[in-house]
Design a protein around this motif. Structure first.
Motif, PDB file in Angstrom:
ATOM      1  N   UNK A 384       1.029  -1.188   0.020  1.00  0.00           N
ATOM      2  CA  UNK A 384      -0.057  -0.034   0.153  1.00  0.00           C
ATOM      3  C   UNK A 384       1.042   1.332   0.043  1.00  0.00           C
ATOM      4  N   UNK A 385       0.455   2.420  -0.870  1.00  0.00           N
ATOM      5  CA  UNK A 385       1.287   3.528  -0.791  1.00  0.00           C
ATOM      6  C   UNK A 385       1.498   4.375   0.307  1.00  0.00           C
ATOM      7  N   UNK A 386      -0.097   4.463   0.812  1.00  0.00           N
ATOM      8  CA  UNK A 386      -0.206   5.570   1.975  1.00  0.00           C
ATOM      9  C   UNK A 386       0.466   4.642   3.412  1.00  0.00           C
ATOM     10  N   UNK A 387       0.303   5.542   4.323  1.00  0.00           N
ATOM     11  CA  UNK A 387       0.724   4.844   5.661  1.00  0.00           C
ATOM     12  C   UNK A 387      -0.230   3.947   6.198  1.00  0.00           C
ATOM     13  N   UNK A 388      -1.588   4.034   5.808  1.00  0.00           N
ATOM     14  CA  UNK A 388      -2.501   3.260   6.398  1.00  0.00           C
ATOM     15  C   UNK A 388      -3.432   2.645   5.235  1.00  0.00           C
ATOM     16  N   UNK A 389      -3.964   1.374   5.543  1.00  0.00           N
ATOM     17  CA  UNK A 389      -4.812   0.911   4.565  1.00  0.00           C
ATOM     18  C   UNK A 389      -6.073   1.801   4.503  1.00  0.00           C
ATOM     19  N   UNK A 390      -6.639   1.561   3.318  1.00  0.00           N
ATOM     20  CA  UNK A 390      -7.984   2.395   2.837  1.00  0.00           C
ATOM     21  C   UNK A 390      -8.999   1.493   3.039  1.00  0.00           C
ATOM     22  N   UNK A 391      -8.860   0.141   3.236  1.00  0.00           N
ATOM     23  CA  UNK A 391     -10.037  -0.756   3.193  1.00  0.00           C
ATOM     24  C   UNK A 391     -10.841  -0.588   4.389  1.00  0.00           C
ATOM     25  N   UNK A 392     -12.185  -1.179   4.435  1.00  0.00           N
ATOM     26  CA  UNK A 392     -12.896  -1.254   5.408  1.00  0.00           C
ATOM     27  C   UNK A 392     -12.209  -2.203   6.535  1.00  0.00           C
ATOM     28  N   UNK A 393     -12.565  -1.869   7.733  1.00  0.00           N
ATOM     29  CA  UNK A 393     -11.815  -2.434   8.846  1.00  0.00           C
ATOM     30  C   UNK A 393     -12.380  -3.991   8.989  1.00  0.00           C
ATOM     31  N   UNK A 408       2.429  -4.502   3.849  1.00  0.00           N
ATOM     32  CA  UNK A 408       3.487  -3.562   3.924  1.00  0.00           C
ATOM     33  C   UNK A 408       3.001  -2.163   3.340  1.00  0.00           C
ATOM     34  N   UNK A 409       2.888  -1.041   4.076  1.00  0.00           N
ATOM     35  CA  UNK A 409       2.535   0.052   3.703  1.00  0.00           C
ATOM     36  C   UNK A 409       3.783   0.987   3.586  1.00  0.00           C
ATOM     37  N   UNK A 410       3.233   2.225   3.022  1.00  0.00           N
ATOM     38  CA  UNK A 410       4.325   3.438   2.835  1.00  0.00           C
ATOM     39  C   UNK A 410       5.317   2.701   1.677  1.00  0.00           C
ATOM     40  N   UNK A 411       4.866   1.844   0.548  1.00  0.00           N
ATOM     41  CA  UNK A 411       5.545   1.178  -0.307  1.00  0.00           C
ATOM     42  C   UNK A 411       5.199   1.826  -1.758  1.00  0.00           C
ATOM     43  N   UNK A 427      10.002  -4.591  -7.524  1.00  0.00           N
ATOM     44  CA  UNK A 427      10.871  -3.476  -6.899  1.00  0.00           C
ATOM     45  C   UNK A 427       9.981  -2.368  -6.196  1.00  0.00           C
ATOM     46  N   UNK A 428      10.034  -2.030  -5.019  1.00  0.00           N
ATOM     47  CA  UNK A 428       9.310  -0.914  -4.449  1.00  0.00           C
ATOM     48  C   UNK A 428      10.516  -0.263  -3.459  1.00  0.00           C
ATOM     49  N   UNK A 429       9.967   1.071  -3.204  1.00  0.00           N
ATOM     50  CA  UNK A 429      10.792   1.954  -2.419  1.00  0.00           C
ATOM     51  C   UNK A 429      10.127   2.302  -1.178  1.00  0.00           C
ATOM     52  N   UNK A 430      10.560   1.825   0.027  1.00  0.00           N
ATOM     53  CA  UNK A 430      10.205   2.380   1.228  1.00  0.00           C
ATOM     54  C   UNK A 430      10.136   3.670   1.462  1.00  0.00           C
ATOM     55  N   UNK A 431       8.953   4.394   1.566  1.00  0.00           N
ATOM     56  CA  UNK A 431       8.493   5.813   1.656  1.00  0.00           C
ATOM     57  C   UNK A 431       9.208   6.513   2.978  1.00  0.00           C
ATOM     58  N   UNK A 432       9.095   5.473   3.690  1.00  0.00           N
ATOM     59  CA  UNK A 432       9.955   6.037   5.218  1.00  0.00           C
ATOM     60  C   UNK A 432      11.514   6.209   4.944  1.00  0.00           C
ATOM     61  N   UNK A 433      12.016   5.365   4.750  1.00  0.00           N
ATOM     62  CA  UNK A 433      13.626   5.047   4.729  1.00  0.00           C
ATOM     63  C   UNK A 433      14.378   5.437   3.493  1.00  0.00           C
ATOM     64  N   UNK A 434      13.533   5.303   2.391  1.00  0.00           N
ATOM     65  CA  UNK A 434      13.980   5.456   0.809  1.00  0.00           C
ATOM     66  C   UNK A 434      14.693   4.415   0.555  1.00  0.00           C
ATOM     67  N   UNK A 435      14.628   3.442   1.243  1.00  0.00           N
ATOM     68  CA  UNK A 435      15.489   2.255   0.877  1.00  0.00           C
ATOM     69  C   UNK A 435      14.624   1.644  -0.411  1.00  0.00           C
ATOM     70  N   UNK A 436      15.230   0.873  -1.178  1.00  0.00           N
ATOM     71  CA  UNK A 436      14.719   0.094  -2.420  1.00  0.00           C
ATOM     72  C   UNK A 436      14.783  -1.616  -2.171  1.00  0.00           C
ATOM     73  N   UNK A 437      13.483  -2.025  -2.327  1.00  0.00           N
ATOM     74  CA  UNK A 437      13.239  -3.448  -1.802  1.00  0.00           C
ATOM     75  C   UNK A 437      13.079  -4.188  -2.965  1.00  0.00           C
ATOM     76  N   UNK A 438      13.406  -5.389  -3.252  1.00  0.00           N
ATOM     77  CA  UNK A 438      13.039  -6.148  -4.407  1.00  0.00           C
ATOM     78  C   UNK A 438      12.383  -7.577  -3.717  1.00  0.00           C
TER      79      UNK A 438
END
Length: 529
Positions: A384-393, A408-411, A427-438
């Protein structure tokens, strides 16, 4: 496989066959052959005009394949595998269409298909759990019924796994034309027809001058809940109504679990679409299916030009085209559609049984997809790109209960990679740390929302920055006589129940518009005459 109750229903369908049908089965040995022969024998036993015959035929793929002949002549329709599950209706329809029941295809499309002179051999690889596949199989079978130069084969990927491997199929329906890839992944009948018109552009030009509709009171573009609702309300006012639908039912067809359609505690998208079809048939409404709208011309009398070349003159228009799956727009996405990149977990999930997959998107669609896939695959990772999920609880809770779902959020997804033509990692980037993860994965299911289907109206009506058609509280657009409703508009909350209400509102607004503008419309009609 065929219960007594189902066979009794088939007996009713086949009671009025006007031609003798033979199901020709290829000789030989195959683990599915005995079941296939019993299936066909039971089916054929419902009518004296049907029989099963074992005979070698060049059109047959192997011992688990059969061909339909009518009065001793090949129909060009082959089923490789047992047409059960969602494909049973495809088989029944092929039987009926080749034994007296007219093909229910738009007349303009019929003329186009009948005009094709070059031999066309369509092969469609399906999964019996795919609810999109039958639309394509049925359309191609209708092509074969209309034109002896066209053949159509349904191939069950579970029975003929060698075809899946040889052709590197990882998404269904996968359509091949004359041995070459033609369309793959999430496709519908309108896409098939559009690609055919691209291949033979002159055919549409030569056949588009045929019969046309009289002046319509209202033309509705879109066949989902909003479009059908507006059509029924308009027909109840006594209007001449036409619906143009690329795919009847729209995105609802892809939704398996529906629990928020008030008064119906639990249902599925296909069931809702079936209900829409049944209700629509109660009224005198013209349905032009598998067609797109190329352009709209404004005026007191408007003109809608279809992908078939046909032009419809109409007093008013309701746009209810809904929305389509939003794409990630990253390298590797378009390149590997059908080879590990997918948009329909219900259709393509079975291809990745026992393997690791990724779902991109943490809204309702994404979490629902993850839960669905978790029962098939080995492991699901949700990004999920945002810090929190948008789905219904309630959905989030269900997902977190599964021990084979990680979230995994903030991805921020960056790239989809492949090995030997098939998806192997994301491949995604961790938006908190800036780290690239595959992450290694066999598939990426994209579930990041919808894009309004409004591009054909650019320059005709005002739109938001997101491409949504801007409407007021009465569903009026910036263009007089053009109304819009449902997911294609700026109305918030893209829900089935909201679309149904907005569709009825649009029809009521059209009624008011036509009453108020009758003199101007009549004058324009008289001038055109």
């Amino acid at each position: 496989m065929l219960t007594p109750e189902l066979l009794q229903a088939v007996k009713g369908y086949t009671a009025n066959l006007t031609r003798d049908l033979t199901f020709v089965v290829q000789p030989g040995e195959h683990e599915s052959r005995a079941e296939l022969v019993k299936f066909l024998s039971d089916f054929a036993g419902t009518s004296e005009r049907m029989s099963v015959e074992e005979r070698a035929h060049d059109a047959l793929r192997g011992p688990a394949s059969f061909l339909i002949e009518a009065d001793g002549e090949s129909t060009g329709i082959v089923f490789s595998g047992i047409p059960g599950g969602h494909e049973f209706n495809s088989f029944v329809l092929a039987v009926l269409n080749n034994a007296g029941t007219p093909v229910k295809l738009d007349n303009g499309l019929k003329r186009i298909i009948e005009a094709v002179a070059e031999p066309l051999k369509f092969e469609t690889v399906v999964s019996l759990s795919c609810h999109n596949c039958p639309d394509v199989v049925q359309t191609l079978n209708q092509f074969a019924t209309l034109n002896a130069s066209i053949s159509a084969e349904m191939i069950d990927g579970g029975v003929y796994s060698d075809v899946v491997d040889d052709r590197k199929v990882q998404g269904v329906p996968a359509v091949f034309l004359n041995g070459e890839p033609f369309a793959n992944g999430k496709i519908d009948s309108a896409t098939i027809i559009e690609k055919l018109l691209e291949k033979y552009p002159n055919v549409a030009n030569e056949t588009s001058s045929g019969e046309s509709l009289p002046l319509q009171d209202v033309t509705i573009i879109g066949g989902g809940p909003a479009g059908v609702s507006s059509a029924i309300y308009a027909a109840r006012k006594g209007f001449a109504v036409t619906i143009i639908a690329e795919r009847f039912g729209g995105q609802v067809k892809d939704t398996m679990g529906i629990e928020n359609l008030i008064s119906i505690p639990e249902t599925t998208g296909p069931e809702v679409v079936k209900g829409l079809q049944t209700h629509l048939k109660d009224y005198d409404i013209t349905l032009k299916e598998h067609l797109r709208v190329d352009s709209v011309e404004q005026g007191d009398i408007k003109t809608v030009t279809l992908s078939s070349g046909e032009r419809i003159r109409t007093r008013s228009i309701i746009v209810a085209t809904g929305a389509n799956w939003r794409e990630l727009g990253i390298p590797g996405e378009k390149e590997y559609i059908g080879n590990g990149v997918a948009y329909c977990p219900h259709c393509d999930g079975p291809f990745f049984k026992g393997r690791d997959v990724i779902v991109v998107g943490g809204g309702n669609s994404g979490i629902e997809a993850a839960i669905d896939l978790a029962g098939i695959v080995k492991h699901v990772t949700v990004l999920e790109f945002l810090p929190e999920l948008k789905a219904d609880q309630v959905l989030v809770d269900k997902a977190r209960e599964r021990d084979n779902i990680d979230i995994i959020t903030n991805a921020a997804s960056q790239e989809i990679k492949a090995t030997d033509g098939k998806v192997s990692s994301l491949v995604y980037q961790d938006r908190d740390s800036g780290e690239t993860v595959e992450i290694d994965t066999a598939a990426v299911f994209v579930q990041i929302g919808l894009v309004p289907n409004s591009s054909f109206l650019k320059g005709v009506v005002d739109m938001s920055d997101y491409g949504e058609i801007i409407i007021n509280e009465k569903t009026e657009t910036s263009a007089p006589g053009i109304f819009a409703c449902g997911d294609v508009t700026t109305v918030p909350y893209k829900q089935i129940v909201v679309a149904l209400g907005e569709g009825s509102k649009a029809a009521l607004s059209v009624f008011e518009y036509l009453v108020m503008h009758a003199p101007a419309v009549e004058a324009a009609e008289a001038e055109a005459a």
